[in-house]
Design an enzyme around this catalytic site. Structure first.
Site, short mmCIF file in Angstrom:
data_model
loop_
_atom_site.label_atom_id
_atom_site.label_comp_id
_atom_site.label_asym_id
_atom_site.label_seq_id
_atom_site.Cartn_x
_atom_site.Cartn_y
_atom_site.Cartn_z
N ASP A 47 12.04 -9.95 -4.38
CA ASP A 47 13.38 -9.75 -3.85
C ASP A 47 14.29 -9.14 -4.91
O ASP A 47 14.22 -9.51 -6.09
CB ASP A 47 13.96 -11.07 -3.36
N GLU B 106 10.50 -27.12 3.78
CA GLU B 106 10.25 -25.92 4.58
C GLU B 106 9.09 -26.12 5.56
O GLU B 106 8.47 -25.14 6.01
CB GLU B 106 9.96 -24.74 3.65
N GLU C 271 13.84 -12.98 -7.36
CA GLU C 271 12.73 -13.91 -7.53
C GLU C 271 11.47 -13.32 -6.92
O GLU C 271 11.51 -12.32 -6.19
CB GLU C 271 13.03 -15.26 -6.89
N ASN D 127 8.07 -14.36 -4.56
CA ASN D 127 7.62 -15.34 -3.57
C ASN D 127 6.12 -15.19 -3.41
O ASN D 127 5.64 -14.16 -2.94
CB ASN D 127 8.34 -15.11 -2.24
N SER E 184 13.40 -20.55 0.66
CA SER E 184 14.09 -20.42 1.96
C SER E 184 15.57 -20.77 1.86
O SER E 184 16.19 -21.14 2.85
CB SER E 184 13.41 -21.29 3.03
N SER F 21 10.62 -13.17 9.67
CA SER F 21 10.36 -13.04 8.24
C SER F 21 10.38 -11.58 7.79
O SER F 21 10.16 -10.65 8.58
CB SER F 21 9.01 -13.66 7.89
#
Length: 350
Positions: free
Chosen positions: A295, A13, A307, A309, A187, A318
């Site tokens: 999320d 990423e 998950e 982040n 990502s 974003s």
């Protein structure tokens, strides 16, 4: 106040990190901070203390924020380093980090997000934004974080872990379709949806190119949401609607796709409030701090956490900046709040 925004690194990423960090650096400069943008892996070869001090500036810099859809492999990234070294910390990086009052960690994925960089900074008494080393590592490991969620009665999709050496003897406890994800990644790099056994075997093999441990997750059919948490407050959620395919790398970061973002989302108030409660509960369970993103999927069976982040993207496309905007927080102010929240939490004299 002097800030180093730490970017790049050796992650798949890397390109996302460079875009995020460039945007953050200029935002902090507009807020009056003296900011130096530094590539963790490339470093500052040949720099001395005087030249490094001159890198700190409150003047905006014209930097390209576009993100290539190229998946950065180790070979591609290693070729960028003139000295041939594969050490994560490039020349003089620790020196310039020590010159800052605080470091904004603008890294994503891999060794930027799994707690290793944070541990190095801890050992050198260098303050930084975001969560600590342990919480970062836990959040990055999807299997471990989901186990902690389940222990804390936070609903998440059923899953199994598969290591490369065991991939030939896999028996799934749920049916197709399934999500296939590298256990340590982000990502949506190396992520696939398999609809049958043939696709599963093919996609599993491709996913092992990104990690030695793979998470296979039951497919939850529902609406997808994301919610930012900043300094102990859950912000307005955003709904992610993809009209072709699913929310993969290109839909996240490459312009011209058909992704629609709805803020605030068209959901009942009680669901939105429940999402905020679960976000804060998940944050606490995983030991996260300062800022991050949770999320979700939502259907008739309730809310599922996909998950957590610990270092959300801050690129033009974003989610977190859009969530903040829906809560009345402009991008520059969001960056400032994150810095000031950590300065206060750490008791820094700045």
């Amino acid at each position: 106040m002097k800030i180093v925004v730490l970017a790049g690194g050796r992650s798949t990423e890397r390109n996302v990190s460079l875009s995020s960090s460039a945007k953050v650096a200029n935002a902090l400069r507009r807020k009056g901070y003296e900011v130096a943008l530094v590539d963790l892996f490339l470093g500052l070869p040949g720099a001395d203390d005087q030249s490094m001090a001159k890198l700190f500036t409150s003047q905006e810099q014209n930097i390209d924020l576009n993100i290539s859809d190229e998946i950065m492999t180790d070979d591609v990234i290693n070729a960028l380093r003139p000295d041939g070294s594969t050490q994560l910390f490039g020349p003089n990086v620790l020196k310039i980090l020590a010159m800052a009052d605080i470091v904004w960690i603008g890294l994503h994925g891999g060794d930027g997000e799994n707690g290793k960089v944070q541990a190095v900074l801890d050992l050198n008494n260098i303050a930084y934004t975001g969560s600590g080393a342990l919480a970062s590592g836990i959040a990055m490991d999807k299997s471990v974080s989901k186990e902690i969620m389940l222990y804390n009665e936070i609903k998440t999709a059923r899953f199994v872990n598969i290591r490369k050496e065991d991939s030939g003897t896999v028996v799934l406890p749920f049916g197709f379709p399934v999500f296939i994800k590298p256990a340590n990644g982000g990502s949506s790099v190396g992520m696939y949806i398999a609809k049958n056994d043939d696709e599963f075997k093919k996609d599993l093999k491709k996913a092992f190119e990104f990690d030695d441990e793979i998470l296979v997750e039951e497919y939850i059919d529902g609406r997808e949401f994301s919610m930012a948490v900043v300094n102990g407050k859950a912000l307005a959620a955003i709904e992610i609607i993809v009209t072709d395919g699913w929310y993969d790398f290109e839909h996240k970061f490459v312009t011209g796709n058909t992704t629609k973002f709805v803020t605030p989302p068209d959901i009942p108030d009680d669901v939105h409030n429940k999402m905020k409660q679960i976000s804060l509960k998940t944050f606490k369970a995983l030991g996260l701090s300062n800022y991050g993103r949770i999320d979700f999927l939502w259907n008739d069976n309730g809310l599922y956490v996909i998950e957590a982040n610990s270092l959300p993207g801050m690129t033009p496309l974003s989610l977190m900046p859009q969530e903040a905007e829906a809560d009345g927080i402009r991008y520059d102010d969001l960056c400032d709040q994150i810095v000031q929240g950590q300065v206060k939490a750490l008791g820094l004299n700045a």
